[in-house]
Motif scaffolding. Structure first.
Motif, PDB file in Angstrom:
ATOM      1  N   HIS A 174      -3.917 -10.480 -24.644  1.00  0.00           N
ATOM      2  CA  HIS A 174      -2.458 -10.463 -24.781  1.00  0.00           C
ATOM      3  C   HIS A 174      -2.010  -9.162 -25.437  1.00  0.00           C
ATOM      4  O   HIS A 174      -2.257  -8.939 -26.624  1.00  0.00           O
ATOM      5  CB  HIS A 174      -1.977 -11.664 -25.595  1.00  0.00           C
ATOM      6  CG  HIS A 174      -0.483 -11.682 -25.732  1.00  0.00           C
ATOM      7  ND1 HIS A 174       0.333 -12.344 -24.849  1.00  0.00           N
ATOM      8  CD2 HIS A 174       0.335 -11.077 -26.630  1.00  0.00           C
ATOM      9  CE1 HIS A 174       1.606 -12.159 -25.198  1.00  0.00           C
ATOM     10  NE2 HIS A 174       1.624 -11.400 -26.277  1.00  0.00           N
ATOM     11  N   CYS A 188       3.087 -17.981 -24.416  1.00  0.00           N
ATOM     12  CA  CYS A 188       3.189 -16.876 -23.453  1.00  0.00           C
ATOM     13  C   CYS A 188       2.839 -17.413 -22.063  1.00  0.00           C
ATOM     14  O   CYS A 188       1.751 -17.949 -21.851  1.00  0.00           O
ATOM     15  CB  CYS A 188       2.240 -15.751 -23.860  1.00  0.00           C
ATOM     16  SG  CYS A 188       2.009 -14.514 -22.575  1.00  0.00           S
ATOM     17  N   HIS A 224       4.014 -10.070 -22.011  1.00  0.00           N
ATOM     18  CA  HIS A 224       2.577  -9.876 -21.845  1.00  0.00           C
ATOM     19  C   HIS A 224       2.500  -8.776 -20.789  1.00  0.00           C
ATOM     20  O   HIS A 224       2.981  -8.964 -19.664  1.00  0.00           O
ATOM     21  CB  HIS A 224       1.922 -11.190 -21.368  1.00  0.00           C
ATOM     22  CG  HIS A 224       0.449 -11.143 -21.170  1.00  0.00           C
ATOM     23  ND1 HIS A 224      -0.409 -12.103 -21.701  1.00  0.00           N
ATOM     24  CD2 HIS A 224      -0.336 -10.300 -20.466  1.00  0.00           C
ATOM     25  CE1 HIS A 224      -1.652 -11.834 -21.341  1.00  0.00           C
ATOM     26  NE2 HIS A 224      -1.631 -10.742 -20.581  1.00  0.00           N
ATOM     27  N   PHE A 232       2.081 -15.927 -19.317  1.00  0.00           N
ATOM     28  CA  PHE A 232       0.927 -15.311 -18.652  1.00  0.00           C
ATOM     29  C   PHE A 232      -0.392 -15.725 -19.313  1.00  0.00           C
ATOM     30  O   PHE A 232      -1.410 -15.854 -18.626  1.00  0.00           O
ATOM     31  CB  PHE A 232       1.079 -13.789 -18.579  1.00  0.00           C
ATOM     32  CG  PHE A 232       2.159 -13.340 -17.619  1.00  0.00           C
ATOM     33  CD1 PHE A 232       2.798 -14.242 -16.767  1.00  0.00           C
ATOM     34  CD2 PHE A 232       2.531 -12.003 -17.551  1.00  0.00           C
ATOM     35  CE1 PHE A 232       3.791 -13.840 -15.887  1.00  0.00           C
ATOM     36  CE2 PHE A 232       3.524 -11.588 -16.667  1.00  0.00           C
ATOM     37  CZ  PHE A 232       4.156 -12.498 -15.837  1.00  0.00           C
ATOM     38  N   CYS A 233      -0.402 -15.944 -20.628  1.00  0.00           N
ATOM     39  CA  CYS A 233      -1.607 -16.489 -21.269  1.00  0.00           C
ATOM     40  C   CYS A 233      -1.884 -17.893 -20.723  1.00  0.00           C
ATOM     41  O   CYS A 233      -3.037 -18.272 -20.524  1.00  0.00           O
ATOM     42  CB  CYS A 233      -1.465 -16.499 -22.787  1.00  0.00           C
ATOM     43  SG  CYS A 233      -1.716 -14.871 -23.542  1.00  0.00           S
TER      44      CYS A 233
HETATM   45 ZN    ZN Z   1       0.054 -13.505 -23.173  1.00  0.00          ZN
END
Ligand code: ZN
Ligand code: 5GP
Length: 138
Positions: free
Chosen positions: A45, A3, A95, A5-6
């Motif tokens: 998340h 992911c 996300h 954004f993670c």
């Molecule tokens: Zn994420």
């Protein structure tokens, strides 16, 4: 987990951070659709609005006015859109995130809601009201 954004949250991918607390991060959107285009994400998340729990929703929206006002003071836009996309094909990063999009005269296109005013009768509105209400959690 794969992911983007993670990865921004754990520092694997760099970002221009604007605000951070225990639960939330705000950073500049890489595309800068308009000057100051900002994303606000939860640190946990969550895929999209359908998976958002109340606490996370509160944590995210709590910081929106502060960032919106900072964008207004910094860039003096004529307005600001808050956008949130859920599911394909609207959503491209899975996300949860809120877009803050300052708007300027020179943008040309003002994003607004779709206007079908006057096209529907009372029966239609009643039908929609019933259908939505029967699906709300009590
Ligand atoms: Zn994420
Ligand atoms: P969505 O279409 O899912 O609502 O929007 C995802 C947003 O994430 C897009 O506006 C896109 O520009 C932004 N984005 C995608 N990858 C990155 C990245 O690596 N860094 C930053 N800052 N923004 C990203």
């Amino acid at each position: 987990m794969d992911c983007i954004f993670c990865k921004i949250l754990n520092g694997e991918i760099p970002s221009y951070k604007l605000y951070e607390d225990d639960n939330v991060l705000a950073f500049l959107d890489i595309t800068q659709g308009t000057k100051g285009h900002t994303l606000i994400i939860p640190k946990n998340h969550v895929k999209n609005v359908y998976e958002l729990d109340k606490k996370t929703a509160e944590d995210i929206f709590r910081v929106v006015p502060n960032i919106a006002n900072a964008l207004k003071k910094a860039f003096n836009p004529i307005g600001l859109n808050i956008v949130n996309n859920n599911d394909k094909p609207l959503q491209s990063v899975f996300h949860f995130h809120i877009h803050l999009i300052p708007r300027y005269e020179e943008d040309g296109a003002i994003i607004s809601t779709i206007n079908n005013y006057g096209k529907f009768d009372n029966e239609y509105f009643n039908e929609l009201t019933l259908k939505i209400k029967e699906n709300l959690n009590k």
